[in-house]
Design an enzyme around this catalytic site. Structure first.
Site, PDB file in Angstrom:
ATOM      1  CG  MET A 246      -0.587 -33.556 -50.894  1.00 19.65           C
ATOM      2  SD  MET A 246       0.697 -34.699 -50.333  1.00 19.65           S
ATOM      3  CE  MET A 246       1.551 -33.691 -49.167  1.00 19.65           C
ATOM      4  N   PRO A 247      -3.473 -31.866 -52.668  1.00 15.29           N
ATOM      5  CG  PRO A 247      -4.098 -29.839 -53.604  1.00 15.29           C
ATOM      6  CD  PRO A 247      -3.230 -30.429 -52.554  1.00 15.29           C
ATOM      7  CE1 TYR A 248      -0.606 -37.648 -53.319  1.00  9.80           C
ATOM      8  CE2 TYR A 248      -2.537 -36.947 -52.081  1.00  9.80           C
ATOM      9  CZ  TYR A 248      -1.245 -37.446 -52.111  1.00  9.80           C
ATOM     10  OH  TYR A 248      -0.610 -37.723 -50.938  1.00  9.80           O
TER      11      TYR A 248
END
Length: 61
Positions: A1-3
């Site tokens: 999950m990219p932040y």
């Protein structure tokens, strides 16, 4: 999950921030292959008195 965290000076409209989040999300999905649902974007707004360049706060100008 990219932040993704975007730090910027306050003063942008809600429409500008909405467009920013959409474009950042699109860029992340295109470059990483992550789904849009997995991309999290944080906007951190700073006031001009909390941001300085060359030893001077932007609010002092």
């Amino acid at each position: 999950m990219p932040y993704v965290t975007v730090k910027m000076l306050e003063g942008r409209t809600e429409e500008q921030k909405k467009a920013l989040v959409e474009k950042v999300t699109d860029a992340v999905t295109e470059t990483t292959g992550a789904s849009k649902e997995a991309v999290v974007v944080f906007i951190e707004e700073m006031s001009k008195n909390h941001y300085a360049v060359a030893g001077k706060r932007l609010s002092d100008n």
